[in-house]
Write a protein that holds these residues in place. Structure first.
Motif, mmCIF file in Angstrom:
data_model
loop_
_atom_site.group_PDB
_atom_site.id
_atom_site.type_symbol
_atom_site.label_atom_id
_atom_site.label_comp_id
_atom_site.label_asym_id
_atom_site.label_seq_id
_atom_site.Cartn_x
_atom_site.Cartn_y
_atom_site.Cartn_z
ATOM 1 N N ALA A 1 3.833 -5.033 -5.453
ATOM 2 C CA ALA A 1 3.474 -3.642 -5.733
ATOM 3 C C ALA A 1 2.734 -3.029 -4.549
ATOM 4 O O ALA A 1 2.982 -1.863 -4.181
ATOM 5 C CB ALA A 1 2.625 -3.556 -6.995
ATOM 6 N N GLU A 2 1.845 -3.783 -3.941
ATOM 7 C CA GLU A 2 1.097 -3.290 -2.782
ATOM 8 C C GLU A 2 2.040 -3.017 -1.611
ATOM 9 O O GLU A 2 1.927 -2.000 -0.928
ATOM 10 C CB GLU A 2 0.013 -4.300 -2.385
ATOM 11 C CG GLU A 2 -0.890 -3.850 -1.266
ATOM 12 C CD GLU A 2 -1.695 -2.595 -1.572
ATOM 13 O OE1 GLU A 2 -2.074 -1.910 -0.613
ATOM 14 O OE2 GLU A 2 -1.942 -2.293 -2.760
ATOM 15 N N ARG B 1 3.914 0.122 -2.386
ATOM 16 C CA ARG B 1 3.038 1.287 -2.207
ATOM 17 C C ARG B 1 2.925 1.629 -0.723
ATOM 18 O O ARG B 1 3.053 2.786 -0.316
ATOM 19 C CB ARG B 1 1.649 1.015 -2.806
ATOM 20 C CG ARG B 1 0.729 2.230 -2.773
ATOM 21 C CD ARG B 1 -0.675 1.877 -3.236
ATOM 22 N NE ARG B 1 -1.365 0.996 -2.324
ATOM 23 C CZ ARG B 1 -1.929 1.362 -1.158
ATOM 24 N NH1 ARG B 1 -1.864 2.610 -0.768
ATOM 25 N NH2 ARG B 1 -2.547 0.480 -0.405
ATOM 26 N N LYS B 2 2.717 0.612 0.115
ATOM 27 C CA LYS B 2 2.599 0.838 1.563
ATOM 28 C C LYS B 2 3.906 1.394 2.120
ATOM 29 O O LYS B 2 3.900 2.301 2.972
ATOM 30 C CB LYS B 2 2.216 -0.464 2.273
ATOM 31 C CG LYS B 2 0.770 -0.845 2.055
ATOM 32 C CD LYS B 2 0.428 -2.144 2.778
ATOM 33 C CE LYS B 2 -1.026 -2.534 2.529
ATOM 34 N NZ LYS B 2 -1.363 -3.807 3.187
ATOM 35 N N GLY C 1 6.130 3.100 0.456
ATOM 36 C CA GLY C 1 6.226 4.486 -0.020
ATOM 37 C C GLY C 1 5.375 5.422 0.825
ATOM 38 O O GLY C 1 5.818 6.522 1.194
ATOM 39 N N ASN C 2 4.151 4.994 1.132
ATOM 40 C CA ASN C 2 3.275 5.811 1.977
ATOM 41 C C ASN C 2 3.889 6.007 3.359
ATOM 42 O O ASN C 2 3.862 7.104 3.919
ATOM 43 C CB ASN C 2 1.888 5.164 2.104
ATOM 44 C CG ASN C 2 1.075 5.273 0.832
ATOM 45 O OD1 ASN C 2 1.381 6.086 -0.036
ATOM 46 N ND2 ASN C 2 0.038 4.458 0.719
#
Length: 147
Positions: free
Chosen positions: A99-100, A103-104, A106-107
């Protein structure tokens, strides 16, 4: 006991045939019956106590075996439970890491899209400015020269 019964039968027959028979001999024989009965009773009681002790010993062994099996099963269950907890923790940790990373990513994609959009807008603005300058030059140069 059988010998005493044979003796009693013999004395009973003798008492019927012999008028001088002493009845105290039958009393002595009855005392022997009583003694023999007590011996048989004591032997039966001893056998019963022996069987009771053997049964209690067998029960104790069975309880100890059951306790051992139960303890072994509980140990195995604890190990299984610990292993399941470890596996669950590892899976949760892996999911959190995934998930992390997502998220990274996606950012990063958001920043890349923002940068690309900004560069596209700058390019469009530069193109429009260049077109306007060129058009302005054309208009300006036409005013200087009357036609």
């Amino acid at each position: 006991m059988e010998a005493l019964l044979s003796q009693f039968t013999f004395l009973s027959d003798q008492s019927l045939l012999d008028k001088t028979f002493d009845p105290s001999t039958i009393e002595d024989l009855m005392k022997l019956f009583e003694i023999e009965s007590y011996k048989a009773w004591a032997a039966a009681e001893l056998e019963q106590e022996t069987e009771l002790e053997e049964t209690e010993h067998a029960m104790q062994e069975a309880e100890e075996h059951l306790d051992s099996v139960m303890e072994s099963a509980m140990d195995e269950f604890r190990r299984f439970e610990e292993e399941m907890e470890r596996i669950s923790r590892d899976e949760v940790e892996s999911l959190v890491q995934t998930a992390e990373k997502a998220r990274k990513m996606g950012n990063l994609m958001e920043k890349s899209a923002a940068i690309a959009s900004k560069k596209y807008m700058e390019a469009a603005l530069n193109s429009a400015t260049s077109s306007m300058k060129s058009a302005w030059k054309g208009i300006s140069s036409g005013k200087v020269h009357p036609s």
